[in-house]
Structures are given as structure tokens and as C-alpha cells.
Design a protein around this motif. Structure first.
Motif, mmCIF file in Angstrom:
data_model
loop_
_atom_site.group_PDB
_atom_site.id
_atom_site.type_symbol
_atom_site.label_atom_id
_atom_site.label_comp_id
_atom_site.label_asym_id
_atom_site.label_seq_id
_atom_site.Cartn_x
_atom_site.Cartn_y
_atom_site.Cartn_z
ATOM 1 N N ILE A 38 0.820 -1.205 0.000
ATOM 2 C CA ILE A 38 0.000 0.000 0.000
ATOM 3 C C ILE A 38 0.861 1.265 0.000
ATOM 4 O O ILE A 38 0.610 2.217 -0.755
ATOM 5 N N PHE A 39 1.886 1.282 0.837
ATOM 6 C CA PHE A 39 2.720 2.480 0.988
ATOM 7 C C PHE A 39 3.998 2.404 0.156
ATOM 8 O O PHE A 39 5.008 3.028 0.520
ATOM 9 N N ALA A 40 3.955 1.670 -0.936
ATOM 10 C CA ALA A 40 5.132 1.539 -1.803
ATOM 11 C C ALA A 40 5.677 2.884 -2.280
ATOM 12 O O ALA A 40 6.900 3.099 -2.277
ATOM 13 N N PRO A 41 4.838 3.842 -2.707
ATOM 14 C CA PRO A 41 5.394 5.132 -3.165
ATOM 15 C C PRO A 41 6.155 5.887 -2.090
ATOM 16 O O PRO A 41 7.019 6.714 -2.403
ATOM 17 N N TRP A 42 5.852 5.639 -0.811
ATOM 18 C CA TRP A 42 6.535 6.331 0.289
ATOM 19 C C TRP A 42 7.741 5.540 0.790
ATOM 20 O O TRP A 42 8.568 6.091 1.504
ATOM 21 N N LEU A 43 7.824 4.260 0.434
ATOM 22 C CA LEU A 43 8.927 3.431 0.914
ATOM 23 C C LEU A 43 10.091 3.356 -0.072
ATOM 24 O O LEU A 43 11.151 2.844 0.280
ATOM 25 N N THR A 44 9.891 3.840 -1.271
ATOM 26 C CA THR A 44 10.980 3.865 -2.244
ATOM 27 C C THR A 44 10.843 5.106 -3.118
ATOM 28 O O THR A 44 9.728 5.446 -3.535
ATOM 29 N N PRO A 45 11.929 5.796 -3.418
ATOM 30 C CA PRO A 45 11.844 6.985 -4.272
ATOM 31 C C PRO A 45 11.900 6.658 -5.756
ATOM 32 O O PRO A 45 11.775 7.555 -6.592
ATOM 33 N N TYR A 46 12.093 5.379 -6.090
ATOM 34 C CA TYR A 46 12.316 4.998 -7.476
ATOM 35 C C TYR A 46 11.063 4.401 -8.098
ATOM 36 O O TYR A 46 10.208 3.831 -7.406
ATOM 37 N N SER A 47 10.990 4.521 -9.399
ATOM 38 C CA SER A 47 9.925 3.867 -10.155
ATOM 39 C C SER A 47 10.340 2.422 -10.444
ATOM 40 O O SER A 47 11.511 2.170 -10.765
ATOM 41 N N PHE A 78 9.847 -5.078 -5.942
ATOM 42 C CA PHE A 78 9.340 -5.963 -4.895
ATOM 43 C C PHE A 78 8.097 -5.372 -4.234
ATOM 44 O O PHE A 78 7.096 -6.070 -4.010
ATOM 45 N N LEU A 79 8.128 -4.086 -3.909
ATOM 46 C CA LEU A 79 6.997 -3.439 -3.246
ATOM 47 C C LEU A 79 5.799 -3.315 -4.176
ATOM 48 O O LEU A 79 4.671 -3.670 -3.821
ATOM 49 N N TYR A 80 6.036 -2.797 -5.385
ATOM 50 C CA TYR A 80 4.929 -2.611 -6.319
ATOM 51 C C TYR A 80 4.403 -3.951 -6.840
ATOM 52 O O TYR A 80 3.210 -4.085 -7.109
ATOM 53 N N THR A 234 4.971 -8.051 -11.166
ATOM 54 C CA THR A 234 4.485 -8.866 -10.063
ATOM 55 C C THR A 234 5.669 -9.686 -9.542
ATOM 56 O O THR A 234 6.756 -9.668 -10.138
ATOM 57 N N TRP A 235 5.446 -10.409 -8.464
ATOM 58 C CA TRP A 235 6.507 -11.288 -7.978
ATOM 59 C C TRP A 235 6.800 -12.380 -9.000
ATOM 60 O O TRP A 235 7.937 -12.845 -9.120
ATOM 61 N N GLY A 236 5.781 -12.797 -9.744
ATOM 62 C CA GLY A 236 5.983 -13.815 -10.772
ATOM 63 C C GLY A 236 6.804 -13.309 -11.943
ATOM 64 O O GLY A 236 7.708 -14.002 -12.435
ATOM 65 N N THR A 237 6.512 -12.093 -12.412
ATOM 66 C CA THR A 237 7.289 -11.550 -13.523
ATOM 67 C C THR A 237 8.716 -11.203 -13.085
ATOM 68 O O THR A 237 9.638 -11.230 -13.914
ATOM 69 N N PRO A 258 14.164 -12.309 -3.027
ATOM 70 C CA PRO A 258 13.033 -11.550 -2.458
ATOM 71 C C PRO A 258 11.651 -12.004 -2.934
ATOM 72 O O PRO A 258 10.779 -12.253 -2.093
ATOM 73 N N PRO A 259 11.382 -12.131 -4.253
ATOM 74 C CA PRO A 259 10.027 -12.554 -4.634
ATOM 75 C C PRO A 259 9.707 -13.978 -4.209
ATOM 76 O O PRO A 259 8.582 -14.260 -3.770
ATOM 77 N N GLY A 260 10.673 -14.893 -4.305
ATOM 78 C CA GLY A 260 10.421 -16.262 -3.872
ATOM 79 C C GLY A 260 10.180 -16.363 -2.379
ATOM 80 O O GLY A 260 9.275 -17.074 -1.926
#
Length: 301
Positions: A38-47, A78-80, A234-237, A258-260
């Protein structure tokens, strides 16, 4: 003022958490992933799709989980990516559980030819392997995306739950309290929803939990095989592009782990939460610690 039934439910949950820490651990783990998504935009400054960084850079203060071979930040992906993976898992899990309840309980309670036809159809669905069926369907569906994958997983993943719920419904339909409700003039829907369904809460929730876990794994498997939309993160991609970018050969473990690990921890958290739901719906499963008086201890010794 808090309604009596809500306060009693809260007391049950608080008592279970005091005795058994597994549900609490599961809730904490799941909340961490949900809040991170949910808070991915605030937890990382990168796209997550930006390719302006050094390719295959190891984890550092600037990139907590390193970068991909295309120069994308793994932490941002990972977040998004958790947003879509979790959404697909819960959406497909709810669809599969709803179909299992409807197609498992209702025909079993009504009986007759309806139950026979649905039981036969359920057995046919159980014979067909799940993952190959998903691969065939998604291969023939154009413009496969997260919503399409969630629908396909949900519409094909109800059979096991329906079979279990059907068996339990057939057992409960012969119980004294159900017969008494019928003799009292209750309608079939009232008996099914008000008498039988509450006694199957643990089975329904367990089916939701494991259907959600299976959906997250199935989504990751389909994306890893390249049957989803590779442009959607996604974690799958992430696993798909890590395999395509030869992450193992390049020693980029931070791209794969991380995704696994996230998929495994989400499955673990849901399983731990299910322990608490079982104890709420079935008091015999609660872990009551019986204190032995000191006098008895001395006598026994």
C-alpha cells in the motif's frame, strides 16, 4: 457501545493469541506485506520500471535489494509487485471459495439429481490437473493480464473445496439441530445459512486460506512460464525476468530471493492465521494450559 457479539469475539481472539502466538505471528507477517504494498510510493523513491541505474548492482544504501540486468531497482519492483500478486491471490481465493460454498453445500443439501450431477462434475474437475489446465486456458486467452489470470484461477480452483464442503454438509444435514429447525418450519435457505454454514466456518476459512495460497503460487507459475503480461510487475514476472536475465549465472541472488521468499512467507502467514480461526470455530482445538496445584505436585511426587 460495543455490541455483545463483537466483544465476545474479541475476547475469544485475545484469549487465543495469549495461549498460542502462531495467529499473531501470521497476522504481523501478512500486515507487513500488505502495508508495504500500500505504501510503496513512500517506501521507495524509485519507479519500478525505471532503467537508469547500474545493471546488476549489489545491494547498497542506494538500492536496498540491488538492481536488475536492465538497471531497475529490485526493492521498488518488490513493493509494487506485491500489490498485484496479493490482489490476484485474494481475488482468486474469494472466487474459488464462493464457488466451493455454492456448488458444494447447496446441491448436497437439496439432494436428488442436482447433487448427483454436481458431484459428478466436481469429480471431473478434480481429475483434470490444475496447472496444465491453467496453462491451456491462459495460452488461448488473448491479452492475458492480472485480472484474467485471477478469474481463470478462481473459476478452476473450487473443486477440492466443494468436495470437502459437500461431505460436511451431508453429515450436518442429519444432525438433530438441523432436523429440529426443519420441524420448526424454517425455510431451506434459513437452515442452510443459519444452521449449517456457521458450523462449517473453519472449513470455509481454511478453504479461503489455501485457495489464496494456491492462487498466489499459480499466478507466479504462470508469470514465470511467460503466460502472463511480462510488462506488468508482479513477484511472478520478477522471477521470469530473473530467469531470462540469467541471474543465477551472474550471481545476482538479490534478484531471485526476495520474490520467492515473499511468496513463501505470505503462504506461511495465512497458514498461521488459519490456526486461530480453527480455534475460534472449534473450542476443542484451543490450547488450554491447565495449571496443576502445588499440593497435587507434591502428592504425585
Amino acid at each position: 457501545m460495543t455490541p455483545p457479539h463483537r466483544s465476545s469475539r474479541w475476547k475469544e481472539w485475545s484469549g487465543i493469541i495469549k495461549r498460542d502466538k502462531r495467529p499473531l505471528v501470521g497476522i504481523i507477517i501478512l500486515l507487513i506485506f500488505i502495508l508495504g504494498a500500500i505504501f510503496a510510493p513512500w517506501l521507495t523513491p524509485y519507479s519500478p520500471s525505471s532503467t537508469e541505474f547500474t545493471p546488476l548492482a549489489a545491494p547498497s544504501w542506494h538500492h536496498w535489494l540491488g538492481t536488475t540486468s536492465s538497471g531497475q531497482d529490485v526493492w521498488a519492483q518488490f513493493l509494487y509487485g506485491g500489490r498485484i500478486s496479493l490482489s490476484v491471490g485474494f481475488f482468486a481465493g474469494f472466487i474459488a471459495t464462493a464457488l466451493a460454498v455454492i456448488l458444494g453445500m447447496l446441491p448436497a443439501y437439496l439432494g436428488g439429481w442436482i447433487d448427483t450431477v454436481m458431484a459428478t462434475f466436481t469429480n471431473i474437475m478434480l481429475v483434470i490437473p490444475g496447472l496444465p489446465l491453467l496453462i491451456v486456458i491462459t495460452a488461448y486467452v488473448h491479452q492475458t493480464g492480472p485480472v484474467t489470470i485471477a478469474l481463470v484461477i478462481g473459476l478452476t480452483g473450487w473443486a477440492w473445496g466443494a468436495r470437502i464442503l459437500r461431505a460436511q454438509t451431508l453429515s450436518l444435514a442429519r444432525r438433530d439441530f438441523v432436523i429440529a429447525a426443519r420441524l420448526a418450519g424454517e425455510t431451506q435457505w434459513r437452515v442452510l445459512i443459519g444452521e449449517i454454514l456457521p458450523n462449517m466456518l473453519s472449513l470455509v476459512v481454511a478453504n479461503l486460506v489455501f485457495a489464496t495460497i494456491a492462487a498466489i503460487l499459480a499466478e507466479a507459475s504462470l508469470e514465470f512460464l511467460g503466460l502472463g503480461n511480462p510488462t506488468v510487475i508482479t513477484w511472478g514476472t520478477m522471477l521470469y525476468w530473473a530467469d531470462a536475465g540469467q541471474a543465477l549465472l551472474n550471481g545476482a541472488w538479490w534478484w531471485i530471493v526476495p520474490p520467492g521468499l515473499a511468496i513463501a512467507l505470505v503462504g506461511l502467514s495465512l497458514s498461521l492465521i488459519n490456526f486461530g480461526v480453527d480455534q475460534v470455530s472449534n473450542p476443542r482445538l484451543r490450547l488450554n494450559k491447565v495449571k496443576v496445584p502445588k499440593s497435587r505436585k507434591g502428592a504425585s511426587s
